[in-house]
Scaffold this motif. Structure first.
Motif, short mmCIF file in Angstrom:
data_model
loop_
_atom_site.label_atom_id
_atom_site.label_comp_id
_atom_site.label_asym_id
_atom_site.label_seq_id
_atom_site.Cartn_x
_atom_site.Cartn_y
_atom_site.Cartn_z
N LEU A 84 0.83 -1.20 0.00
CA LEU A 84 0.00 0.00 0.00
C LEU A 84 0.87 1.25 0.00
N LEU A 85 1.98 1.22 0.74
CA LEU A 85 2.88 2.37 0.77
C LEU A 85 3.43 2.67 -0.63
N SER A 86 3.71 1.60 -1.40
CA SER A 86 4.22 1.80 -2.76
C SER A 86 3.16 2.39 -3.68
N LEU A 87 1.88 2.21 -3.31
CA LEU A 87 0.77 2.73 -4.12
C LEU A 87 0.28 4.10 -3.64
N ARG A 88 0.93 4.63 -2.61
CA ARG A 88 0.44 5.85 -1.94
C ARG A 88 0.18 6.99 -2.92
N ASP A 89 1.12 7.24 -3.81
CA ASP A 89 0.97 8.37 -4.73
C ASP A 89 -0.04 8.09 -5.84
N GLU A 90 -0.24 6.79 -6.15
CA GLU A 90 -1.16 6.42 -7.24
C GLU A 90 -2.62 6.41 -6.78
N LYS A 91 -2.84 6.22 -5.48
CA LYS A 91 -4.22 6.13 -4.98
C LYS A 91 -4.93 7.46 -5.20
N PRO A 92 -6.23 7.42 -5.50
CA PRO A 92 -6.95 8.67 -5.81
C PRO A 92 -7.18 9.58 -4.60
N ILE A 93 -7.10 9.02 -3.39
CA ILE A 93 -7.32 9.85 -2.21
C ILE A 93 -6.04 9.91 -1.37
N MET A 94 -5.92 10.96 -0.56
CA MET A 94 -4.77 11.08 0.34
C MET A 94 -4.87 10.05 1.45
N MET A 95 -3.73 9.48 1.83
CA MET A 95 -3.71 8.46 2.89
C MET A 95 -2.53 8.74 3.81
#
Length: 513
Positions: free
Chosen positions: A126-137
């Motif tokens: 999930l950390l590797s997908l952080r920038d790709e995800k549509p919402i801020m996490m």
């Protein structure tokens, strides 16, 4: 806050669902990063101030008086759990699959893990997908899947024991510390706040950072003029994590511990980590305590907001909490913005606050470590003697530790006369509890395992008998009510010789006495 009308215009909140049983669906309202950028682009085009970040924008959009504005912000609702319900699922994952089948959005990252290593792998993914995800996490939530085990683990006063946030590393930026401001809270604690030259961190422009206390300043070796490393802790609260001492040029100035209150000038009490103003008449303490007392989660005095309280205090109309209830129409003479209708509404709101639920009144007193949840426990268990509790009685409350109990006792010792005087104007409402006497009255009962009825229902029933329901087995326990798949609590009860009963025996004992 009641935001029902605005929630109805969120496209991902279905107005009808194909289920007629009891269900309370809980979740989070968000704005995607792309929609947030479009909103700010339109605001810039119209000459409006830009919104700070998606999180604040989502909260503000949900509170809009105009539902049309809320609808235009393209909010999304993601469910993450349920509250009250009649569902019969064994696991959280099955329950949420059902909730999402009712027409709610499904997050694309939900995993069932069976080991610590699998949780770590999920975190790294999930950390590797952080920038790709549509919402801020700012991280992910790890929770126990078995609902029976969630019931067994239970809650502390402030949080569930069966779920935890697994945070991502915070984004770091450099900034210059140009000054240290001092804030005095309602308990008198003087808190240092770092003033920066300004830096943008993940969409938010940060000027002020928490420094916690002066021990933290000394630990960091911080000086005015230092270049510092700043993060948004939990992606929300800005704080300094490091000082770049190698970049000093000799112009830095040491930060000294204050001896005088920045607000009233009285001598401060230095307790090491905490420095306190002892002056009960200090404006900062008085105004902060009155604002907290009148706030929504306390006495909820509509129309008596921060600015009005400061105006009344500045003009000598109020100097303590009790003065709120001594106000009359003449008290507002000469105050800017107060016409007859506004005065009437304010006085009516003050009058309406004179019969609050007991837990709200206790919360409003601003006792350190005693928030709304803790106040509810006190009001529920000791509704008629909350003013005269002992250390043992407080420690018997679920989730109460020594610090909370001592804080409550010390507050009541020091402020008893003021509280009693306040009760001449305020009559707290106590919920009537009809107690049925039986074998469980006055006994301590521990519930473990899976039962045929919801655990909260049985707990409430036992409490109506005057029993104390504890989350752990000890030599002070009288009964352990055991269901299927009982674990360590069952074994501990056996080793201590505590009486163990099943549901059949529970019903028999309950009814025969």
């Amino acid at each position: 806050e009641d935001v029902t009308s605005n929630a109805r215009v969120i496209s991902s909140v279905p107005l009808q669902i194909p289920y007629s049983g009891l269900i309370e669906i809980r979740g989070e309202v968000v704005i995607t990063k792309s929609d947030f950028e479009k909103i700010n682009a339109n605001r810039a085009k119209d000459g409006q101030n830009l919104l700070a970040n998606p999180r604040n924008a989502a909260a503000g959009s949900l509170r809009q008086l105009d539902s049309g504005i809320t609808k235009s912000r393209k909010l999304k609702f993601y469910p993450w759990g349920v509250g009250a319900n009649d569902l019969k699922f064994d696991t959280h994952s099955d329950m949420m699959d059902f909730v999402r089948s009712l027409g709610f959005l499904r997050d694309d990252f939900c995993k069932i893990c069976s080991s610590i290593d699998e949780i770590r792998q999920a975190y790294d993914e999930l950390l590797s997908l952080r920038d790709e995800k549509p919402i801020m996490m700012d991280g992910m939530v790890v929770r126990v899947n078995s609902l029976a085990k969630c019931d067994e683990l239970g809650f502390t006063v402030k949080f569930p024991k069966f779920m935890v946030a697994y945070k991502f590393p915070a984004i770091q930026k450099s900034a210059k510390l140009i000054d240290v401001a001092l804030q005095v809270g309602r308990t008198g604690v003087v808190t240092p706040v770092g003033v920066l030259d300004g830096v943008e961190i993940d969409g938010a422009f940060v000027r002020n950072v928490t420094l916690h206390n002066f021990d933290e300043i000394e630990r960091l070796g911080l000086m005015k003029g230092d270049m510092v490393c700043v993060i948004r802790s939990g992606d929300v609260i800005p704080k300094i994590t490091d000082v770049y001492k190698a970049r000093r040029d000799g112009q830095e100035v040491a930060i000294s511990r204050p001896c005088k209150c920045p607000e009233c000038g009285s001598e401060l009490l230095d307790e090491g980590a905490f420095i306190k103003c002892q002056n009960l008449s200090c404006k900062a303490r008085v105004v902060s305590s009155i604002i907290y007392f009148a706030s929504k989660k306390c006495m909820n005095i509509d129309g008596l907001g921060d600015a009005i309280i400061e105006l009344l205090y500045k003009n000598g109309k109020i100097s303590s909490i009790i003065d709120i209830y001594r106000l009359d129409s003449s008290s507002f003479d000469g105050l800017e913005g107060f016409k007859s209708k506004k005065i009437e509404n304010t006085l009516n709101a003050i009058k309406a606050s004179q019969r609050p639920p007991l837990h709200r009144f206790i919360t409003s007193l601003g006792i350190e470590h005693i928030g709304e949840v803790a106040a509810k426990k006190i009001a529920t268990v000791y509704p008629n003697k909350w003013l005269d509790l002992s250390m043992d009685e407080l420690l018997n409350l679920d989730g109460f530790g020594e610090a909370m109990a001592l804080s409550y006792l010390e507050f009541m010792r020091v402020n008893r006369i003021k509280v009693v005087e306040l009760l001449e104007y305020i009559t707290p409402i106590i919920d009537e509890i009809n107690t049925t006497q039986n074998i469980f009255s006055g006994k301590t009962v521990v519930i473990t395992g899976t039962l045929s009825r919801p655990r909260d229902e049985i707990k409430a029933e036992l409490e109506s008998f005057g029993a104390k329901v504890s989350g752990s087995v000890s030599s002070k326990s009288d009964f352990v009510l055991s269901g299927e798949s009982s674990g360590s609590k069952y074994q501990k009860a056996l080793s201590l010789g505590i009486k163990i009963i099943d549901e059949i025996e529970y019903e028999r004992l309950k009814n025969e006495s």
